[in-house]
Each structure stands twice: as C-alpha cells, then as structure tokens.
Design a protein around this motif. Structure first.
Motif, PDB file in Angstrom:
ATOM      1  N   LYS A  38       0.838  -1.207   0.000  1.00 29.39           N
ATOM      2  CA  LYS A  38       0.000   0.000   0.000  1.00 29.39           C
ATOM      3  C   LYS A  38       0.874   1.259   0.000  1.00 29.39           C
ATOM      4  O   LYS A  38       0.617   2.213  -0.745  1.00 29.39           O
ATOM      5  N   LYS A  40       4.028   1.453  -1.001  1.00 25.85           N
ATOM      6  CA  LYS A  40       4.740   1.490  -2.281  1.00 25.85           C
ATOM      7  C   LYS A  40       3.853   2.101  -3.341  1.00 25.85           C
ATOM      8  O   LYS A  40       4.288   2.951  -4.121  1.00 25.85           O
ATOM      9  N   ASN A  41       2.596   1.696  -3.372  1.00 26.60           N
ATOM     10  CA  ASN A  41       1.670   2.227  -4.360  1.00 26.60           C
ATOM     11  C   ASN A  41       1.522   3.743  -4.212  1.00 26.60           C
ATOM     12  O   ASN A  41       1.561   4.481  -5.198  1.00 26.60           O
ATOM     13  N   ALA A  42       1.375   4.220  -2.988  1.00 30.01           N
ATOM     14  CA  ALA A  42       1.195   5.653  -2.753  1.00 30.01           C
ATOM     15  C   ALA A  42       2.485   6.444  -2.990  1.00 30.01           C
ATOM     16  O   ALA A  42       2.465   7.503  -3.620  1.00 30.01           O
ATOM     17  N   ASP A  45       4.295   4.438  -7.090  1.00 30.96           N
ATOM     18  CA  ASP A  45       3.491   4.255  -8.294  1.00 30.96           C
ATOM     19  C   ASP A  45       2.613   5.465  -8.593  1.00 30.96           C
ATOM     20  O   ASP A  45       2.681   6.043  -9.681  1.00 30.96           O
ATOM     21  N   LYS A  46       1.787   5.874  -7.645  1.00 32.30           N
ATOM     22  CA  LYS A  46       0.892   7.016  -7.882  1.00 32.30           C
ATOM     23  C   LYS A  46       1.681   8.303  -8.061  1.00 32.30           C
ATOM     24  O   LYS A  46       1.384   9.112  -8.936  1.00 32.30           O
ATOM     25  N   ARG A  47       2.656   8.507  -7.212  1.00 30.91           N
ATOM     26  CA  ARG A  47       3.470   9.724  -7.284  1.00 30.91           C
ATOM     27  C   ARG A  47       4.182   9.823  -8.627  1.00 30.91           C
ATOM     28  O   ARG A  47       4.167  10.871  -9.276  1.00 30.91           O
ATOM     29  N   ASN A  48       4.796   8.727  -9.063  1.00 27.38           N
ATOM     30  CA  ASN A  48       5.493   8.739 -10.347  1.00 27.38           C
ATOM     31  C   ASN A  48       4.513   8.919 -11.499  1.00 27.38           C
ATOM     32  O   ASN A  48       4.810   9.623 -12.467  1.00 27.38           O
ATOM     33  N   SER A  49       3.363   8.307 -11.409  1.00 27.10           N
ATOM     34  CA  SER A  49       2.346   8.463 -12.445  1.00 27.10           C
ATOM     35  C   SER A  49       1.923   9.926 -12.569  1.00 27.10           C
ATOM     36  O   SER A  49       1.744  10.442 -13.673  1.00 27.10           O
ATOM     37  N   ASN A  50       1.777  10.604 -11.444  1.00 21.33           N
ATOM     38  CA  ASN A  50       1.427  12.025 -11.472  1.00 21.33           C
ATOM     39  C   ASN A  50       2.517  12.852 -12.146  1.00 21.33           C
ATOM     40  O   ASN A  50       2.233  13.775 -12.914  1.00 21.33           O
ATOM     41  N   TRP A  51       3.775  12.531 -11.874  1.00 21.06           N
ATOM     42  CA  TRP A  51       4.875  13.266 -12.488  1.00 21.06           C
ATOM     43  C   TRP A  51       4.957  13.012 -13.992  1.00 21.06           C
ATOM     44  O   TRP A  51       5.248  13.929 -14.760  1.00 21.06           O
ATOM     45  N   ASN A  53       2.698  12.618 -16.090  1.00 20.91           N
ATOM     46  CA  ASN A  53       1.738  13.471 -16.795  1.00 20.91           C
ATOM     47  C   ASN A  53       2.212  14.919 -16.901  1.00 20.91           C
ATOM     48  O   ASN A  53       1.815  15.641 -17.819  1.00 20.91           O
TER      49      ASN A  53
END
Length: 65
Positions: A38, A40-42, A45-51, A53
């Motif tokens: 959980k 790791k995802n926050a 994964d999510k943080r990198n996905s936001n960057w 974009n």
C-alpha cells in the motif's frame, strides 16, 4: 546516531547511493522492512504516475528558458 543508522540499514543504503547502484537502492527502499504494498503504491506508483503526466509541459517550459 551512527549506531542507529547501522541497525536500520542506512549505511548500506548510503554505500549503494555512492556506488550509484540504483537497483540495490530500489530493492532496499521497497523491501518489506521499509515499505508495504500500500505504501509502495502511494509513494512510488501514484506519485510517479502524477509526475509522468507533468513532464511534457515542464520540458516545454524548460526549453523556453
């Protein structure tokens, strides 16, 4: 403080950083000792996905400077 660093694994992490061993750093910080799935995802994964974009627009801005 140094004794605490040795116990929590900071010294090997610093050694990996100095050696530019990215894979070892990733494996250390995402291991169960420091991070669960959980977290790791926050944190990754999510943080990198936001960057990801934002990168194209940031690159355009940087080229204009």
């Amino acid at each position: 403080m140094l004794t605490e660093s040795v116990k929590d694994g900071s010294i090997p992490l610093i050694d990996d950083y100095k050696a530019e061993n990215i894979e070892a750093i990733y494996n250390r910080i995402t291991g169960e000792k420091f991070m669960n799935e959980k977290t790791k995802n926050a944190m990754l994964d999510k943080r990198n996905s936001n960057w990801v974009n934002q990168i194209p627009e940031l690159m355009k801005i940087n080229l204009r400077l």
